[in-house]
Design a protein around this motif. Structure first.
Motif: not given
Length: 407
Positions: A179-190, A285-295
């Protein structure tokens, strides 16, 4: 530093307080909790699966030199030191000929150690339970809230009740489908990635490994790999079509194909035994960036996936955890938030290097059906360079045994 506060009840919902809320009790979440505990930082781990599941989930276990040292430094390396199988070289095969690379000599003394991932999980669970700090199984996280504030919350369900964990930071260590990565709002992560046009058929066999070191086999019929789980149990893989069905692979067909792909001019032959497990793994192969959103900070498979050819998944996760733990310690001990601000930047530097190595091995060793003759000749030219050119061999060995950790 503060420990977890007493639970409070608001609107009929219990709220627990801690410093770091960790979502997921895989290797990255458990190791992070251990490192934080040693630094005097409290945490609560929430895991949706039962303990029996995470302690018996079979995964690869080829550990880089630096990962072995990290586990030892964290007080969870005693059984690994006794039972792990140290490998000083690897066997690369092409043209039905064996080529051994002495990775220890080529890398300046670094080795890899084979030790199954579920055994690491057992060691980390045992260490966590000894701390008497919270590790809650069958606690399903339903939402991550207020991530851009100084007091994020984790809402979860356990024993039929909905509860909340209030914390300073959230560590998303819950894997690719968590659930963690999908919790980052759209447009904030590539997202960056590639799905490969093949899969691995993996088997676990009650047979002694025919070689005491890992074998990478390049063959016109497709890639094959021999690894091991113990001196009496072999782990073997075959490249196969991505849409294959495990049921299509009888034991006889598997052994016949393995013998064909590992064959050498000097008559090498695998040891056969009862196949106790079969599985099919697509290559990605997969990478999400950035690896941080807020806290919220992501680690391990929640942020990146590597094809297993280079055995870098767990090793890459340890690199993330080391940076995250150091950043949190600097924040709580010295009030220094610089490493926290740079967490994603620092972690991704190593992530992309391990991605490059794993993806290059995929391209080097597997059969590709578009322009197969040309691609195979290119592969053979590069393999020859690796085994003949000391500079190419050294670069390979240093990547294989593990690049230095940035923190």
């Amino acid at each position: 530093m503060n420990g977890p506060g007493n639970g409070t009840t608001t609107h009929g919902m219990e709220t627990i307080k801690t410093q770091v809320g960790i979502v997921g009790a895989g290797p990255s979440g458990l190791l992070l909790a251990q490192m934080l505990h040693l630094a005097g930082i409290d945490s609560v781990i929430l895991e949706s699966r039962p303990r029996s599941y995470i302690e018996n989930r079979q995964r690869a276990g080829v550990l880089e030199h630096g990962v072995v040292r990290t586990l030892a430094d964290c007080g969870v390396g005693a059984r690994l030191a006794r039972e792990g199988m140290v490998h000083e070289g690897i066997d690369i095969r092409f043209g039905e000929t064996r080529h051994r690379l002495d990775v220890k000599a080529l890398s300046g003394g670094q080795c890899v150690t084979v030790y199954p991932q579920h055994e690491i999980v057992k060691d980390l669970v045992a260490a966590r339970l000894q701390t008497d700090r919270p590790l809650w199984f069958e606690a399903r996280v339903t939402s991550l809230l207020d991530l851009e504030t100084s007091r994020p919350r984790i809402r979860f369900e356990q024993d039929g009740e909905t509860r909340e964990l209030a914390c300073d930071f959230v560590a998303g260590c819950d894997g690719f489908h968590g659930i963690s990565r999908p919790a980052i709002p759209g447009g904030r992560i590539d997202s960056y990635g590639r799905d490969y046009p093949f899969a691995w058929l993996g088997i676990l066999a009650e047979a002694a490994p025919a070689s005491h070191e890992v074998i990478y086999a390049h063959h016109k019929r497709g890639f094959a790999l021999q690894s091991m789980r113990s001196p009496t149990v072999s782990r073997l893989y075959l490249q196969c079509p991505v849409d294959d069905d495990v049921e299509q692979w009888s034991d006889d067909r598997i052994w016949s194909e393995l013998h064909a792909r590992f064959a050498t001019h000097d008559g090498f032959r695998l040891n056969e035994g009862r196949i106790v497990q079969k599985s099919l793994t697509p290559m990605r192969s997969f990478v999400a960036a950035p690896m941080r959103h807020g806290r919220l900070m992501l680690a391990g498979d929640a942020a990146h996936i590597v094809p297993p050819t280079g055995a870098k998944g767990l090793n890459s996760a340890v690199g993330d955890v080391r940076v995250m733990a150091a950043a949190l310690e600097a924040y709580y001990r010295h009030g220094d938030g610089d490493l926290l601000e740079r967490y994603s930047e620092i972690a991704l530097r190593r992530v992309w290097k391990t991605q490059r190595f794993a993806a290059s091995l995929c391209t080097l060793l597997h059969r590709f059906h578009d322009e197969p003759r040309f691609h195979m000749r290119m592969q053979l030219a590069e393999l020859e360079q690796i085994v003949e050119d000391p500079r190419a061999a050294e670069l390979f060995a240093r990547n294989y045994t593990g690049l230095p950790f940035d923190v």
